[in-house]
Design a protein around this motif. Structure first.
Motif, mmCIF file in Angstrom:
data_model
loop_
_atom_site.group_PDB
_atom_site.id
_atom_site.type_symbol
_atom_site.label_atom_id
_atom_site.label_comp_id
_atom_site.label_asym_id
_atom_site.label_seq_id
_atom_site.Cartn_x
_atom_site.Cartn_y
_atom_site.Cartn_z
ATOM 1 N N UNK A 43 0.629 -1.432 -0.561
ATOM 2 C CA UNK A 43 -0.226 -0.130 -0.335
ATOM 3 C C UNK A 43 1.016 1.441 0.048
ATOM 4 N N UNK A 44 1.955 1.527 0.844
ATOM 5 C CA UNK A 44 2.779 2.046 0.878
ATOM 6 C C UNK A 44 3.030 2.485 -0.569
ATOM 7 N N UNK A 45 3.952 1.273 -1.315
ATOM 8 C CA UNK A 45 4.672 1.965 -2.081
ATOM 9 C C UNK A 45 4.063 2.024 -3.412
ATOM 10 N N UNK A 46 2.707 1.276 -3.250
ATOM 11 C CA UNK A 46 1.380 2.031 -4.561
ATOM 12 C C UNK A 46 1.210 3.463 -3.945
ATOM 13 N N UNK A 47 1.316 3.625 -3.100
ATOM 14 C CA UNK A 47 0.490 4.797 -2.985
ATOM 15 C C UNK A 47 1.460 5.472 -3.926
ATOM 16 N N UNK A 48 2.938 5.397 -2.717
ATOM 17 C CA UNK A 48 3.694 6.529 -3.174
ATOM 18 C C UNK A 48 4.042 6.680 -5.039
ATOM 19 N N UNK A 49 4.033 5.292 -6.101
ATOM 20 C CA UNK A 49 3.923 5.415 -7.446
ATOM 21 C C UNK A 49 3.243 6.542 -7.863
ATOM 22 N N UNK A 50 2.015 6.209 -7.320
ATOM 23 C CA UNK A 50 0.362 6.558 -8.281
ATOM 24 C C UNK A 50 1.083 8.538 -7.628
ATOM 25 N N UNK A 51 1.331 8.379 -6.864
ATOM 26 C CA UNK A 51 0.840 10.393 -5.896
ATOM 27 C C UNK A 51 3.294 10.831 -7.705
ATOM 28 N N UNK A 52 3.610 9.830 -7.640
ATOM 29 C CA UNK A 52 5.717 10.210 -8.040
ATOM 30 C C UNK A 52 4.603 10.390 -10.065
ATOM 31 N N UNK A 53 3.614 9.177 -10.848
ATOM 32 C CA UNK A 53 3.034 9.631 -11.388
ATOM 33 C C UNK A 53 2.216 10.809 -11.677
ATOM 34 N N UNK A 54 1.175 10.811 -10.887
ATOM 35 C CA UNK A 54 0.528 12.464 -10.731
ATOM 36 C C UNK A 54 1.456 12.972 -10.957
ATOM 37 N N UNK A 55 1.892 13.555 -9.697
ATOM 38 C CA UNK A 55 2.843 14.703 -10.063
ATOM 39 C C UNK A 55 4.328 15.148 -10.836
ATOM 40 N N UNK A 56 4.016 14.551 -11.937
ATOM 41 C CA UNK A 56 5.393 14.207 -12.532
ATOM 42 C C UNK A 56 5.224 14.963 -13.871
#
Length: 99
Positions: free
Chosen positions: A77-90
């Motif tokens: 969950x932590x890792x997936x949240x991190x990935x989603x936020x990195x993609x969203x804020x790129x």
């Protein structure tokens, strides 16, 4: 060998990890904003990092006490949240941030 997975515990860990990720990165964003406005950013960044890391470790330790499925869900969950936020804020070619 049959492997039994406790799905509700895995789901609880996944949700807990996503919430922990949201709080961790919200704290990071707050700390960075405050540090960029401060004449002495280290005074803000070091305690902010210590508190965030300590709380994340405490939450992870508590989740680990619930079982392996919960811990695996928490990490995912932590890792997936991190990935989603990195993609969203790129940054986008025309600007930066959420688009």
């Amino acid at each position: 060998m049959i492997v039994s997975i406790d799905w509700p515990l895995l789901a609880f860990g996944l949700l807990s990890g996503a919430v922990a990720g949201a709080l961790f990165f919200a704290g990071l964003a707050w700390g960075m904003r405050a540090a960029l406005r401060s004449p002495r950013p280290v005074v803000i960044l070091l305690p902010s990092a210590a508190v965030r890391i300590g709380l994340l470790l405490a939450a992870g330790a508590w989740i680990a006490g619930l079982g392996t499925a919960a811990l695996l869900g928490f990490m995912a969950g932590f890792f997936l949240f991190r990935v989603v936020m990195i993609v969203a804020w790129r940054p986008t070619p025309g600007g930066a941030g959420w688009s």
